[in-house]
Design a protein around this motif. Structure first.
Motif, PDB file in Angstrom:
ATOM      1  N   ASP A  30       0.858  -1.180   0.000  1.00 33.33           N
ATOM      2  CA  ASP A  30       0.000   0.000   0.000  1.00 33.33           C
ATOM      3  C   ASP A  30       0.896   1.232   0.000  1.00 33.33           C
ATOM      4  O   ASP A  30       1.447   1.622   1.021  1.00 33.33           O
ATOM      5  N   VAL A  31       1.050   1.834  -1.178  1.00 30.77           N
ATOM      6  CA  VAL A  31       1.928   2.999  -1.328  1.00 30.77           C
ATOM      7  C   VAL A  31       1.135   4.307  -1.399  1.00 30.77           C
ATOM      8  O   VAL A  31       1.674   5.341  -1.764  1.00 30.77           O
ATOM      9  N   SER A  32      -0.135   4.245  -1.021  1.00 32.87           N
ATOM     10  CA  SER A  32      -1.000   5.423  -1.146  1.00 32.87           C
ATOM     11  C   SER A  32      -0.526   6.596  -0.297  1.00 32.87           C
ATOM     12  O   SER A  32      -0.802   7.749  -0.636  1.00 32.87           O
ATOM     13  N   GLU A  33       0.193   6.319   0.785  1.00 33.19           N
ATOM     14  CA  GLU A  33       0.733   7.395   1.634  1.00 33.19           C
ATOM     15  C   GLU A  33       1.993   8.022   1.036  1.00 33.19           C
ATOM     16  O   GLU A  33       2.284   9.185   1.273  1.00 33.19           O
ATOM     17  N   GLN A  34       2.755   7.222   0.264  1.00 38.34           N
ATOM     18  CA  GLN A  34       4.037   7.687  -0.260  1.00 38.34           C
ATOM     19  C   GLN A  34       3.973   8.200  -1.694  1.00 38.34           C
ATOM     20  O   GLN A  34       4.808   8.991  -2.104  1.00 38.34           O
ATOM     21  N   VAL A  35       2.997   7.711  -2.465  1.00 42.00           N
ATOM     22  CA  VAL A  35       2.921   8.030  -3.892  1.00 42.00           C
ATOM     23  C   VAL A  35       1.554   8.628  -4.199  1.00 42.00           C
ATOM     24  O   VAL A  35       0.537   8.107  -3.753  1.00 42.00           O
ATOM     25  N   VAL A  36       1.536   9.685  -4.963  1.00 44.82           N
ATOM     26  CA  VAL A  36       0.281  10.366  -5.285  1.00 44.82           C
ATOM     27  C   VAL A  36      -0.443   9.691  -6.447  1.00 44.82           C
ATOM     28  O   VAL A  36      -1.674   9.698  -6.492  1.00 44.82           O
ATOM     29  N   ILE A  37       0.281   9.074  -7.351  1.00 46.35           N
ATOM     30  CA  ILE A  37      -0.312   8.614  -8.603  1.00 46.35           C
ATOM     31  C   ILE A  37      -0.890   7.198  -8.573  1.00 46.35           C
ATOM     32  O   ILE A  37      -1.530   6.783  -9.535  1.00 46.35           O
ATOM     33  N   THR A  38      -0.691   6.442  -7.512  1.00 51.36           N
ATOM     34  CA  THR A  38      -1.233   5.086  -7.433  1.00 51.36           C
ATOM     35  C   THR A  38      -1.431   4.690  -5.975  1.00 51.36           C
ATOM     36  O   THR A  38      -0.869   5.315  -5.075  1.00 51.36           O
ATOM     37  N   ASP A  39      -2.225   3.651  -5.763  1.00 53.26           N
ATOM     38  CA  ASP A  39      -2.485   3.168  -4.405  1.00 53.26           C
ATOM     39  C   ASP A  39      -1.646   1.962  -4.020  1.00 53.26           C
ATOM     40  O   ASP A  39      -1.204   1.831  -2.882  1.00 53.26           O
ATOM     41  N   ILE A  40      -1.469   1.042  -4.984  1.00 51.84           N
ATOM     42  CA  ILE A  40      -0.854  -0.244  -4.657  1.00 51.84           C
ATOM     43  C   ILE A  40       0.196  -0.625  -5.686  1.00 51.84           C
ATOM     44  O   ILE A  40      -0.027  -0.480  -6.897  1.00 51.84           O
ATOM     45  N   PHE A  41       1.326  -1.126  -5.193  1.00 49.83           N
ATOM     46  CA  PHE A  41       2.308  -1.809  -6.030  1.00 49.83           C
ATOM     47  C   PHE A  41       2.111  -3.293  -5.789  1.00 49.83           C
ATOM     48  O   PHE A  41       2.140  -3.747  -4.642  1.00 49.83           O
ATOM     49  N   LEU A  42       1.903  -4.044  -6.852  1.00 50.63           N
ATOM     50  CA  LEU A  42       1.880  -5.494  -6.781  1.00 50.63           C
ATOM     51  C   LEU A  42       3.195  -5.959  -7.372  1.00 50.63           C
ATOM     52  O   LEU A  42       3.547  -5.557  -8.488  1.00 50.63           O
ATOM     53  N   VAL A  43       3.936  -6.763  -6.627  1.00 48.72           N
ATOM     54  CA  VAL A  43       5.248  -7.219  -7.064  1.00 48.72           C
ATOM     55  C   VAL A  43       5.257  -8.745  -7.057  1.00 48.72           C
ATOM     56  O   VAL A  43       4.823  -9.362  -6.079  1.00 48.72           O
ATOM     57  N   CYS A  44       5.748  -9.323  -8.142  1.00 44.12           N
ATOM     58  CA  CYS A  44       5.896 -10.774  -8.205  1.00 44.12           C
ATOM     59  C   CYS A  44       7.031 -11.087  -9.169  1.00 44.12           C
ATOM     60  O   CYS A  44       7.533 -10.211  -9.862  1.00 44.12           O
ATOM     61  N   SER A  45       7.438 -12.347  -9.199  1.00 46.45           N
ATOM     62  CA  SER A  45       8.565 -12.700 -10.059  1.00 46.45           C
ATOM     63  C   SER A  45       8.379 -14.057 -10.701  1.00 46.45           C
ATOM     64  O   SER A  45       7.607 -14.893 -10.233  1.00 46.45           O
ATOM     65  N   GLY A  46       9.132 -14.237 -11.786  1.00 46.75           N
ATOM     66  CA  GLY A  46       9.192 -15.501 -12.506  1.00 46.75           C
ATOM     67  C   GLY A  46      10.640 -15.903 -12.678  1.00 46.75           C
ATOM     68  O   GLY A  46      11.544 -15.079 -12.556  1.00 46.75           O
ATOM     69  N   THR A  47      10.862 -17.169 -12.981  1.00 47.67           N
ATOM     70  CA  THR A  47      12.224 -17.688 -13.056  1.00 47.67           C
ATOM     71  C   THR A  47      12.836 -17.610 -14.449  1.00 47.67           C
ATOM     72  O   THR A  47      14.011 -17.912 -14.616  1.00 47.67           O
ATOM     73  N   SER A  48      12.053 -17.204 -15.443  1.00 50.38           N
ATOM     74  CA  SER A  48      12.564 -17.058 -16.807  1.00 50.38           C
ATOM     75  C   SER A  48      11.794 -15.946 -17.511  1.00 50.38           C
ATOM     76  O   SER A  48      10.721 -15.540 -17.063  1.00 50.38           O
ATOM     77  N   GLU A  49      12.353 -15.490 -18.621  1.00 47.29           N
ATOM     78  CA  GLU A  49      11.669 -14.463 -19.400  1.00 47.29           C
ATOM     79  C   GLU A  49      10.322 -14.984 -19.896  1.00 47.29           C
ATOM     80  O   GLU A  49       9.335 -14.253 -19.934  1.00 47.29           O
ATOM     81  N   ARG A  50      10.293 -16.241 -20.246  1.00 49.39           N
ATOM     82  CA  ARG A  50       9.049 -16.845 -20.734  1.00 49.39           C
ATOM     83  C   ARG A  50       7.975 -16.843 -19.646  1.00 49.39           C
ATOM     84  O   ARG A  50       6.813 -16.549 -19.909  1.00 49.39           O
TER      85      ARG A  50
END
Length: 132
Positions: A30-50
């Motif tokens: 929840d970045v709503s306190e730190q960033v004006v332009i968005t509420d949430i950063f969703l972060v995830c990862s994969g093990t390959s470009e595919r």
């Protein structure tokens, strides 16, 4: 101020779509306190470009089908190492696992509260994440 209910709903749909494509470490901040332009950063990862590309496709498809939302902007698709999908209320970061470790967005945004995204791991019931 905290993230809106609509933003949280979008983040949960996107997070589940990512998990369904076996994304690793799916987190919402929840970045709503730190960033004006968005509420949430969703972060995830994969093990390959595919896999990164598959996660991105899954997130886009789910948000379009379930919430009739298209990204306002997308960046990084060509290399599929770090793809950013900007939906206005939420920004989805899908990173290759190596890039995620290097850039450490969670550390950069450590003051932002983590959100309960209510995500299942995307594996059939009874199947574990550890094949051993």
């Amino acid at each position: 101020m905290t993230a809106s209910d609509e933003s949280l709903d979008l983040a949960r749909v996107a997070a589940q779509a990512a998990a369904d494509k076996l994304a690793q470490e799916v987190i919402g901040l929840d970045v709503s306190e730190q960033v004006v332009i968005t509420d949430i950063f969703l972060v995830c990862s994969g093990t390959s470009e595919r896999q990164v590309a598959a996660i991105v496709d899954g997130v886009e498809e789910a948000l379009l089908k379930d919430r009739s939302r298209k990204p306002l902007r997308r960046e990084g698709e060509r290399d599929a190492r770090w793809v950013l999908l900007d939906y206005g209320d939420i920004v989805v970061h899908v990173q290759h696992a190596e890039d995620r470790a290097f850039y450490a967005l969670e550390r950069l945004w450590r003051d932002a509260p983590a959100l309960d995204l209510e995500v299942s791991d995307g594996r059939p019931e009874g199947e574990s994440a550890d094949p051993a």
